[in-house]
Write a protein that holds these residues in place. Structure first.
Motif, PDB file in Angstrom:
ATOM      1  N   MET B 123       0.819  -1.210   0.000  1.00 10.63           N
ATOM      2  CA  MET B 123       0.000   0.000   0.000  1.00 10.63           C
ATOM      3  C   MET B 123       0.849   1.254   0.000  1.00 10.63           C
ATOM      4  SD  MET B 123      -3.242  -1.138   2.277  1.00 10.63           S
ATOM      5  CE  MET B 123      -2.477  -1.475   3.828  1.00 10.63           C
ATOM      6  N   LEU B 124       2.092   1.151   0.472  1.00 12.55           N
ATOM      7  CA  LEU B 124       2.971   2.319   0.471  1.00 12.55           C
ATOM      8  C   LEU B 124       3.382   2.678  -0.961  1.00 12.55           C
ATOM      9  CD1 LEU B 124       4.620   4.421   1.888  1.00 12.55           C
ATOM     10  CD2 LEU B 124       6.294   2.716   2.481  1.00 12.55           C
ATOM     11  N   TYR B 127       0.448   4.171  -2.707  1.00 11.56           N
ATOM     12  CA  TYR B 127       0.146   5.567  -2.399  1.00 11.56           C
ATOM     13  C   TYR B 127       1.148   6.509  -3.059  1.00 11.56           C
ATOM     14  CZ  TYR B 127      -0.429   9.858   0.178  1.00 11.56           C
ATOM     15  OH  TYR B 127      -0.601  11.166   0.495  1.00 11.56           O
ATOM     16  N   VAL B 128       2.447   6.149  -2.981  1.00  9.96           N
ATOM     17  CA  VAL B 128       3.465   7.021  -3.576  1.00  9.96           C
ATOM     18  C   VAL B 128       3.239   7.130  -5.088  1.00  9.96           C
ATOM     19  CG1 VAL B 128       5.921   7.283  -4.003  1.00  9.96           C
ATOM     20  CG2 VAL B 128       5.144   6.544  -1.777  1.00  9.96           C
ATOM     21  N   LEU B 168      -6.234   7.169   1.913  1.00 11.25           N
ATOM     22  CA  LEU B 168      -5.165   6.895   2.858  1.00 11.25           C
ATOM     23  C   LEU B 168      -5.730   6.485   4.206  1.00 11.25           C
ATOM     24  CD1 LEU B 168      -2.219   7.003   2.503  1.00 11.25           C
ATOM     25  CD2 LEU B 168      -2.207   9.342   3.247  1.00 11.25           C
ATOM     26  N   LEU B 171      -6.671   2.971   3.852  1.00  9.41           N
ATOM     27  CA  LEU B 171      -5.493   2.092   3.835  1.00  9.41           C
ATOM     28  C   LEU B 171      -4.934   1.942   5.244  1.00  9.41           C
ATOM     29  CD1 LEU B 171      -3.520   3.219   0.644  1.00  9.41           C
ATOM     30  CD2 LEU B 171      -5.063   1.295   0.901  1.00  9.41           C
ATOM     31  N   SER B 172      -4.956   3.059   6.036  1.00  6.35           N
ATOM     32  CA  SER B 172      -4.389   2.957   7.379  1.00  6.35           C
ATOM     33  C   SER B 172      -5.241   2.033   8.243  1.00  6.35           C
ATOM     34  CB  SER B 172      -4.257   4.340   8.009  1.00  6.35           C
ATOM     35  OG  SER B 172      -5.489   4.784   8.500  1.00  6.35           O
ATOM     36  N   LEU B 173      -6.563   2.051   8.029  1.00  5.39           N
ATOM     37  CA  LEU B 173      -7.416   1.129   8.797  1.00  5.39           C
ATOM     38  C   LEU B 173      -7.140  -0.314   8.408  1.00  5.39           C
ATOM     39  CD1 LEU B 173     -10.850   2.952   8.937  1.00  5.39           C
ATOM     40  CD2 LEU B 173      -9.274   2.531  10.794  1.00  5.39           C
ATOM     41  N   TYR B 175      -4.369  -1.469   7.219  1.00  2.89           N
ATOM     42  CA  TYR B 175      -3.058  -1.792   7.799  1.00  2.89           C
ATOM     43  C   TYR B 175      -3.206  -2.106   9.289  1.00  2.89           C
ATOM     44  CZ  TYR B 175       1.339  -0.770  10.171  1.00  2.89           C
ATOM     45  OH  TYR B 175       2.417  -0.824  11.004  1.00  2.89           O
ATOM     46  N   VAL B 181       1.128  -4.302   5.130  1.00  2.00           N
ATOM     47  CA  VAL B 181       0.775  -3.425   4.019  1.00  2.00           C
ATOM     48  C   VAL B 181       0.902  -4.159   2.682  1.00  2.00           C
ATOM     49  CG1 VAL B 181       1.297  -1.204   5.082  1.00  2.00           C
ATOM     50  CG2 VAL B 181       3.121  -2.488   4.001  1.00  2.00           C
TER      51      VAL B 181
END
Lengths: 107, 476
Positions: B123-124, B127-128, B168, B171-173, B175, B181
């Motif tokens: 997921m990192l 996102y980038v 985001l 995604l954080s939830l 994670y 990730v």
């Protein structure tokens, strides 16, 4: 002292959820574009709190969440740089930074 | 850790191309900078030819952070084709915009973001890559020095950043609930959780909303017509094709690979949104008087058809999505090339100014008619084959009602597409001077037109590739 000891993951999640919706509200309701950008920053900060709290409370030995947060900070800075550049461009042409004046395009 | 850098060669070559062009552009005198467009197109063609060697590799790099599977290679090739066609078509347009060569550089960086996005294994990276693509497009949308363009850039930035914030948070939830990730490991970790997690459902909805903005799903479509109208037309062409196809690819990966356990929740949501998107997109296109706005609403409608490929949750659906993405990209780039070429001559995007285009430029009128009919799904053209695959993949999954909505809305779309054709062929032009098409734009037009007809009659080569891509996504 005991009150501090009792702070757990849920407290952080409530904080980040609150911040997220404060940011969302700012984006949707603020009249000045700069304030809207600030709202966006608040939203991204709430995500960072989430990521770091999850990292700390679920898998403190692997720093994935912390690294993720650093990337989010860097990209948020890039986004705001472009945003401010666009605000300057619009301000030069139309002498306004109010959202309701951005009305050339609408259905 | 040993990293095999040759697996990144497509991305490295593209990034190098961008840097080299940036340096060359600063060194050569201003009046000869227009050759940079040709150099870039040539460079991308070479990379495209080279990329065929990546089929069949199906490996993961750096702890599954980066996936080089057939699905990602298929989409990378699609972005390369879109970038080549858009850059070729836009050379004259960019020259007219004071010949700023940075335009090409940012376009390639956007393409690079899309390529990394479809390969993202965690997921990192996702996102980038998504932000690389999006920030490039914010700059591109506000590139022209007119108030409309800057306003389009600003609107896209605010809503795009809002959507990536929402994505985001989702995604954080995910994670937080799964502790990983890596997309391919999320499903296994969800299997270990006891029972049903409301936080994951919230995360799922937020991810769907965030990516829904990018693919302009109803109710997240409000930026689309404004940005498509205000942005410079080559940017609109690339935004409507590349950005959308990339977001579809990554949405497919997230929903089908990471979150199949929650398919009962998201399938219902996606089905309802797909139906709404088809209906509202196509109905709102009818009253439009601006060509770019009309194409924007039609592209919203197209997104409704395309997402049914994810809804099917099987290999046929993903293959149909891949196939339709290609067809959609070809027709959309072609249509926007016509808009671009007309507007350099007439300085207007109003549909009424297309009156008598058949007399002023028979090739463009014929090409635009073919692209529009392909989007509507008229049989001998590629759009029909694509829609057939898409609807075939969901009809046996209990979504007959959605297929019927799709068919009815396709019929509605024929109305507003043919309205443009009628203006072009039946109405008399106000200004009878013929419109000359620049040679580069002619290449784009002819290539997209031939491909749209060819894949309609003989879809075999493309459908085989799409089949491989779909299989790779689900089995890898």
């Amino acid at each position: 002292m005991t009150a501090i000891m009792n702070i757990g993951l849920n407290h952080f999640l409530v904080l980040s959820g609150t911040l997220f919706f404060i940011g969302l509200f700012a984006v949707l309701s603020k009249k000045n574009v700069i304030a809207v950008l600030m709202g966006l920053e608040v939203m991204l900060s709430s995500v960072n709190i989430n990521l770091i709290a999850f990292n700390r409370y679920t898998s403190p030995e692997i720093l994935t969440g912390n690294v993720f947060a650093i990337f989010v900070i860097a990209l948020a800075a890039a986004e705001v740089a472009v945003g401010l550049a666009l605000i300057v461009a619009i301000y030069r042409q139309r002498k306004t930074a109010e959202v309701q004046d951005y009305d050339l395009l609408k259905w | 850790m040993e990293i095999n850098f040759s697996l990144f060669s497509i991305e490295i070559a593209t990034a190098l191309l961008a840097v080299i062009i940036l340096i060359i552009g600063l060194m050569i005198p201003k009046q000869s900078r227009h050759i940079l467009g040709y150099i870039i197109a040539l460079g991308l063609v070479v990379i495209f030819g080279f990329s065929f060697r990546f089929y069949g590799l199906n490996t993961a790099v750096i702890d599954k952070m980066y996936l080089v599977d057939d699905f990602s290679v298929f989409f990378k090739q699609l972005f390369l084709v879109a970038a080549i066609l858009v850059i070729l078509a836009s050379i004259r347009y960019v020259n007219k915009m004071n010949g700023n060569f940075e335009f090409y550089v940012i376009t390639i960086v956007a393409a690079l973001g899309m390529m990394v996005l479809v390969s993202a294994g965690d997921m990192l990276t996702l996102y980038v890559a998504l932000e690389t693509m999006a920030i490039s497009f914010y700059i591109l949308a506000g590139y022209k020095t007119d108030p409309k363009s800057a306003e389009a850039g600003m609107k896209y930035l605010i809503l795009g950043a809002l959507s990536s914030g929402i994505l985001l948070y989702g995604l954080s939830l995910i994670y937080g609930m799964t502790g990983t990730v890596i997309i391919t490991e999320i499903a296994a970790k969800i299997g270990l959780l006891s029972g049903y997690s409301p936080a994951l459902v919230v995360g799922l909805v937020f991810v769907l909303a965030g990516l829904g903005f990018k693919i302009s799903l109803i109710p997240f479509q409000m930026w689309t017509p404004d940005v498509y109208e205000g942005a410079p037309t080559p940017v609109t062409a690339f935004l409507a094709t590349g950005s959308k196809a990339a977001s579809f690819a990554v949405l497919a990966r997230l929903l089908l690979i990471a979150l199949p356990a929650y398919s009962r929740q998201w399938q219902l949501l996606v089905a309802v949104l797909a139906a709404l998107t088809m209906i509202i997109g196509n109905l709102a296109a009818i009253p439009q008087t601006n060509m770019k706005r009309m194409l924007a609403y039609s592209s919203i409608g197209q997104a409704g058809y395309m997402i049914t490929g994810i809804l099917a949750m099987n290999q046929a659906g993903v293959s149909a999505l891949s196939f339709y993405s290609v067809i959609y990209v070809l027709a959309t780039v072609g249509a926007f090339t016509v808009v671009m070429t007309c507007s350099t001559q007439t300085d207007s995007d109003e549909i009424t100014d297309y009156a008598g285009l058949a007399q002023r430029s028979p090739l463009m009128a014929a090409a635009l008619t073919i692209f529009l009919l392909s989007m509507a799904g008229i049989p001998p053209l590629a759009g029909f084959t694509g829609k057939l695959y898409l609807f075939k993949s969901i009809v046996n999954q209990g979504y007959l009602w959605l297929v019927i909505v799709g068919l009815v809305m396709s019929m509605v779309s024929v109305y507003y597409y043919l309205k443009v054709a009628k203006v072009m062929y039946m109405n008399d032009p106000v200004d009878k001077t013929p419109i000359t098409i620049p040679a580069e734009a002619k290449i784009t037009l002819l290539l997209t037109m031939i491909a749209t007809i060819f894949f309609g009659i003989y879809a075999q080569p493309l459908s085989v590739l799409a089949h491989i891509a779909g299989k790779a996504l689900l089995t890898f």
